[in-house]
Scaffold this motif. Structure first.
Motif, PDB file in Angstrom:
ATOM      1  N   HIS A   1      35.266  19.442  44.590  1.00 43.30           N
ATOM      2  CA  HIS A   1      34.669  19.150  45.890  1.00 43.30           C
ATOM      3  C   HIS A   1      33.195  19.546  45.900  1.00 43.30           C
ATOM      4  O   HIS A   1      32.340  18.789  46.380  1.00 43.30           O
ATOM      5  N   THR A   2      32.915  20.727  45.373  1.00 46.67           N
ATOM      6  CA  THR A   2      31.527  21.174  45.280  1.00 46.67           C
ATOM      7  C   THR A   2      30.728  20.230  44.392  1.00 46.67           C
ATOM      8  O   THR A   2      29.531  19.986  44.648  1.00 46.67           O
ATOM      9  N   ALA A   3      31.370  19.674  43.374  1.00 47.59           N
ATOM     10  CA  ALA A   3      30.698  18.691  42.519  1.00 47.59           C
ATOM     11  C   ALA A   3      30.331  17.443  43.310  1.00 47.59           C
ATOM     12  O   ALA A   3      29.270  16.837  43.083  1.00 47.59           O
ATOM     13  N   ASP A   4      31.184  17.045  44.249  1.00 50.75           N
ATOM     14  CA  ASP A   4      30.822  15.926  45.126  1.00 50.75           C
ATOM     15  C   ASP A   4      29.544  16.265  45.887  1.00 50.75           C
ATOM     16  O   ASP A   4      28.631  15.443  46.000  1.00 50.75           O
ATOM     17  N   GLY A   5      29.479  17.504  46.407  1.00 50.11           N
ATOM     18  CA  GLY A   5      28.295  17.918  47.149  1.00 50.11           C
ATOM     19  C   GLY A   5      27.048  17.932  46.288  1.00 50.11           C
ATOM     20  O   GLY A   5      25.992  17.422  46.676  1.00 50.11           O
ATOM     21  N   ALA A   6      27.159  18.512  45.088  1.00 47.67           N
ATOM     22  CA  ALA A   6      26.003  18.599  44.204  1.00 47.67           C
ATOM     23  C   ALA A   6      25.565  17.223  43.715  1.00 47.67           C
ATOM     24  O   ALA A   6      24.361  16.952  43.572  1.00 47.67           O
ATOM     25  N   GLY A   7      26.537  16.350  43.460  1.00 48.01           N
ATOM     26  CA  GLY A   7      26.202  15.014  42.980  1.00 48.01           C
ATOM     27  C   GLY A   7      25.434  14.204  44.001  1.00 48.01           C
ATOM     28  O   GLY A   7      24.428  13.553  43.684  1.00 48.01           O
ATOM     29  N   VAL A   8      25.886  14.259  45.253  1.00 46.26           N
ATOM     30  CA  VAL A   8      25.181  13.536  46.313  1.00 46.26           C
ATOM     31  C   VAL A   8      23.850  14.215  46.619  1.00 46.26           C
ATOM     32  O   VAL A   8      22.838  13.554  46.869  1.00 46.26           O
ATOM     33  N   ALA A   9      23.828  15.549  46.567  1.00 46.96           N
ATOM     34  CA  ALA A   9      22.605  16.290  46.877  1.00 46.96           C
ATOM     35  C   ALA A   9      21.456  15.928  45.948  1.00 46.96           C
ATOM     36  O   ALA A   9      20.290  15.948  46.364  1.00 46.96           O
ATOM     37  N   ALA A  10      21.770  15.619  44.689  1.00 45.59           N
ATOM     38  CA  ALA A  10      20.720  15.357  43.695  1.00 45.59           C
ATOM     39  C   ALA A  10      19.762  14.266  44.154  1.00 45.59           C
ATOM     40  O   ALA A  10      18.562  14.296  43.829  1.00 45.59           O
ATOM     41  N   GLU A  11      20.266  13.315  44.921  1.00 47.43           N
ATOM     42  CA  GLU A  11      19.440  12.206  45.406  1.00 47.43           C
ATOM     43  C   GLU A  11      18.410  12.675  46.435  1.00 47.43           C
ATOM     44  O   GLU A  11      17.393  12.008  46.651  1.00 47.43           O
ATOM     45  N   PHE A  12      18.664  13.825  47.061  1.00 48.13           N
ATOM     46  CA  PHE A  12      17.829  14.254  48.182  1.00 48.13           C
ATOM     47  C   PHE A  12      17.053  15.545  47.899  1.00 48.13           C
ATOM     48  O   PHE A  12      16.464  16.117  48.811  1.00 48.13           O
ATOM     49  N   VAL A  13      17.043  15.993  46.642  1.00 51.14           N
ATOM     50  CA  VAL A  13      16.265  17.181  46.282  1.00 51.14           C
ATOM     51  C   VAL A  13      14.773  16.872  46.426  1.00 51.14           C
ATOM     52  O   VAL A  13      14.291  15.834  45.964  1.00 51.14           O
ATOM     53  N   GLU A  14      14.051  17.781  47.078  1.00 54.49           N
ATOM     54  CA  GLU A  14      12.612  17.618  47.292  1.00 54.49           C
ATOM     55  C   GLU A  14      11.883  18.863  46.811  1.00 54.49           C
ATOM     56  O   GLU A  14      12.374  19.985  46.967  1.00 54.49           O
ATOM     57  N   ASP A  15      10.690  18.681  46.268  1.00 52.10           N
ATOM     58  CA  ASP A  15       9.870  19.812  45.856  1.00 52.10           C
ATOM     59  C   ASP A  15       9.564  20.693  47.063  1.00 52.10           C
ATOM     60  O   ASP A  15       9.180  20.200  48.131  1.00 52.10           O
ATOM     61  N   GLY A  16       9.736  21.988  46.887  1.00 51.08           N
ATOM     62  CA  GLY A  16       9.389  22.929  47.949  1.00 51.08           C
ATOM     63  C   GLY A  16      10.427  23.077  49.037  1.00 51.08           C
ATOM     64  O   GLY A  16      10.209  23.825  49.997  1.00 51.08           O
ATOM     65  N   VAL A  17      11.546  22.374  48.906  1.00 53.05           N
ATOM     66  CA  VAL A  17      12.623  22.470  49.906  1.00 53.05           C
ATOM     67  C   VAL A  17      13.903  22.872  49.178  1.00 53.05           C
ATOM     68  O   VAL A  17      14.519  22.035  48.504  1.00 53.05           O
ATOM     69  N   PRO A  18      14.318  24.120  49.251  1.00 51.07           N
ATOM     70  CA  PRO A  18      15.557  24.507  48.575  1.00 51.07           C
ATOM     71  C   PRO A  18      16.736  23.654  49.028  1.00 51.07           C
ATOM     72  O   PRO A  18      16.903  23.404  50.217  1.00 51.07           O
ATOM     73  N   MET A  19      17.524  23.197  48.059  1.00 48.75           N
ATOM     74  CA  MET A  19      18.746  22.450  48.357  1.00 48.75           C
ATOM     75  C   MET A  19      19.918  23.405  48.158  1.00 48.75           C
ATOM     76  O   MET A  19      20.241  23.786  47.040  1.00 48.75           O
ATOM     77  N   LEU A  20      20.551  23.805  49.242  1.00 46.35           N
ATOM     78  CA  LEU A  20      21.649  24.748  49.218  1.00 46.35           C
ATOM     79  C   LEU A  20      22.972  23.992  49.268  1.00 46.35           C
ATOM     80  O   LEU A  20      23.271  23.334  50.268  1.00 46.35           O
ATOM     81  N   VAL A  21      23.719  24.072  48.178  1.00 52.51           N
ATOM     82  CA  VAL A  21      24.992  23.344  48.058  1.00 52.51           C
ATOM     83  C   VAL A  21      26.124  24.280  48.449  1.00 52.51           C
ATOM     84  O   VAL A  21      26.327  25.322  47.825  1.00 52.51           O
ATOM     85  N   LEU A  22      26.868  23.919  49.484  1.00 54.64           N
ATOM     86  CA  LEU A  22      27.946  24.771  49.961  1.00 54.64           C
ATOM     87  C   LEU A  22      29.180  24.616  49.081  1.00 54.64           C
ATOM     88  O   LEU A  22      29.686  23.505  48.874  1.00 54.64           O
ATOM     89  N   GLU A  23      29.642  25.750  48.557  1.00 53.52           N
ATOM     90  CA  GLU A  23      30.823  25.762  47.697  1.00 53.52           C
ATOM     91  C   GLU A  23      32.075  25.555  48.538  1.00 53.52           C
ATOM     92  O   GLU A  23      32.207  26.095  49.631  1.00 53.52           O
ATOM     93  N   THR A  24      33.014  24.785  48.005  1.00 51.40           N
ATOM     94  CA  THR A  24      34.278  24.549  48.695  1.00 51.40           C
ATOM     95  C   THR A  24      35.361  25.510  48.241  1.00 51.40           C
ATOM     96  O   THR A  24      36.088  26.077  49.060  1.00 51.40           O
ATOM     97  N   ALA A  25      35.504  25.700  46.924  1.00 57.17           N
ATOM     98  CA  ALA A  25      36.603  26.519  46.404  1.00 57.17           C
ATOM     99  C   ALA A  25      36.270  26.977  44.993  1.00 57.17           C
ATOM    100  O   ALA A  25      35.335  26.475  44.355  1.00 57.17           O
ATOM    101  N   LYS A  26      37.056  27.928  44.513  1.00 59.70           N
ATOM    102  CA  LYS A  26      36.928  28.353  43.125  1.00 59.70           C
ATOM    103  C   LYS A  26      37.510  27.269  42.206  1.00 59.70           C
ATOM    104  O   LYS A  26      38.528  26.651  42.524  1.00 59.70           O
TER     105      LYS A  26
END
Length: 474
Positions: free
Chosen positions: A397-422
């Protein structure tokens, strides 16, 4: 603070909506007015521990709980021995401009513990104060059920009836729930998908005579108590992400959050954090193949899928097609117009969809949402990529978040990916991504081998009613 329903009814204060769950008119509880937090107040919170911060944030919403009582409840909920990480919610760099917000350090290894541990303490407090009892009726697609059961197990005034879809959870998720032997815990595996379970919960909750007779309440994300507790970790993550920022720049230093989303409760909490004043650049919603929410945020048309159309995926906690929390956001999107909100849900019931395309441009421009869809192949690739660049293993699930997040990463703006589970909750998917999975700890092997107690039931409203009548706490 007073609460109202998204469909117009006045509901009382925090402890009232905490115990009641679904509003009598079928809507969801929301604050009559969302408070705002000054930059000075945020800065004064920077040195607080997690339970201390929880007292401050939840206290903005739970004004009817004396502060000393609330502090005791948060201290009990976030007591250090319950969590693997000393600081409760650690932040970890996972490369690619992304930081993992560790929300799975609690007893069931999933982010749901962050709210459910507080809810267990707060509900018991409210019930004891009024000499009342409660029978919790909930539905789970994987992690809510175990988090709720571990939070409420063994509590004298509370019974819990948790519906889960047969064959739709991982073996670890089933073992966490079904191995519990507490007399007040009742696991019911329903023939169908999560949405069928959720529909049963809503149907019985809307029957006010039955709800009152059986003292029914809810702990899934229709309960605002959970939303309020989840807001805390958004504030915490922003504070930690800006610790190294120059003091003069902190107040306006924006971050983005990427949130794996099924029922919309988690990302809704991020939206409320933004309303409080947390500088949020984007709220990135990540769907799996059941991408009804992604479709809505891209088009403005909300069209849930049928049970038959809802896919079983390798991120099963997101196998949801009817996001029960979306109504809270739509209420704000429509200018907090209860009549229009109720009308949208009447249209949904009559036609299977509603159309807010006229409002769609505001979703990004005004509210800051972005969205995307992740597939099985995507999550396998992302798990592998994150591990290769950072040594960190993330769950699907967290991989879904990180995968989609990659498209919206911007310089100078931390991208915080919320973990779903271990990741150890999903060993098959991790093994597929990495070629092998680490040997599970002895406690995990013991859990998987423990005897399980579960009632299998057809998707049958009457059968569920009779079961609750027989086993409810009196």
């Amino acid at each position: 603070m007073q609460y109202i329903s998204t469909r117009g009814t006045a509901l009382g204060q925090y402890t009232d909506v905490l115990v009641a769950g679904l509003a009598p008119d079928g809507g969801l509880a929301v604050p009559a007015e969302v408070p705002s937090i000054s930059a000075e107040t945020f800065e004064s919170w920077r040195a607080l521990s997690y339970p201390e911060l929880a007292t401050e944030v939840i206290g903005m919403f739970a004004t009817d709980i004396p502060r000393e009582d609330l502090a005791r409840l948060t201290a009990a909920a976030y007591e250090g021995s319950k969590f693997e990480a000393e600081d409760i919610v650690p932040l970890t760099d996972i490369g690619g401009g992304m930081t993992l917000v560790g929300l799975s350090e609690g007893p069931t290894l999933a982010f749901k513990d962050m709210a459910m541990q507080f809810l267990g303490e707060a509900m018991e407090y409210a019930l004891a104060k009024n000499q009342d009892i409660l029978n919790i009726l909930g539905a789970t697609s994987g992690d809510t059920g175990s988090a709720a059961e571990y939070a409420f197990r063994g509590r004298d005034r509370i019974g819990i009836f948790m519906l889960s879809p047969q064959g739709r959870m991982s073996a670890f998720q089933r073992a966490q729930m079904y191995s519990l032997q507490d007399e007040n815990v009742h696991n019911i595996a329903v023939e169908g998908v999560f949405d069928d379970c959720q529909h049963l919960v809503k149907t019985l909750s809307e029957d006010l005579a039955f709800k009152n007779a059986q003292h029914l309440g809810a702990v899934n994300s229709i309960n605002f108590g959970r939303i309020s507790a989840q807001i805390v970790y958004y504030v915490w993550a922003w504070l930690r992400a800006t610790d190294a920022v120059a003091a003069d720049d902190r107040a306006t230093f924006a971050v983005s959050f990427a949130v794996p989303s099924g029922n919309f409760g988690n990302i809704l909490s991020g939206y409320y954090a933004k309303l409080l004043g947390v500088p949020v650049r984007r709220l990135v919603l990540a769907s799996n193949e059941n991408n009804v929410l992604d479709d809505f945020f891209r088009t403005g048309i909300y069209r849930p899928r049928t049970s038959a159309e809802t896919l079983a995926t390798s991120s099963p906690s997101m196998d949801v097609s009817k996001a029960s929390n979306l109504e809270r956001f739509v209420f704000d999107l429509l200018g907090r117009d209860a009549e229009r909100t109720a009308g949208a849900w009447r249209t949904l019931a009559e036609t299977g969809s509603f159309d807010l395309t006229a409002e769609q441009p505001r979703l990004t421009a005004e509210f800051g949402f972005a969205s995307g869809t992740s597939t099985h192949e995507d999550r396998i690739r992302v798990i592998r990529d994150v591990f290769e660049r950072s040594g960190v293993i993330i769950d699907p699930h967290t991989a879904d978040g990180a995968g989609v997040a990659a498209e919206f990463v911007e310089d100078g703006v931390p991208m915080l990916v919320l973990e779903t589970a271990k990741p150890r909750k999903f060993p098959e998917t991790i093994a597929e991504a990495l070629g092998e999975t680490p040997e599970p700890p002895a406690a995990v092997r013991e859990l998987m081998d423990a005897p399980q107690r579960v009632v299998r039931m057809a998707n049958d409203e009457q059968a569920l009613r009779e079961f609750i009548e027989t086993h409810a706490v009196r």
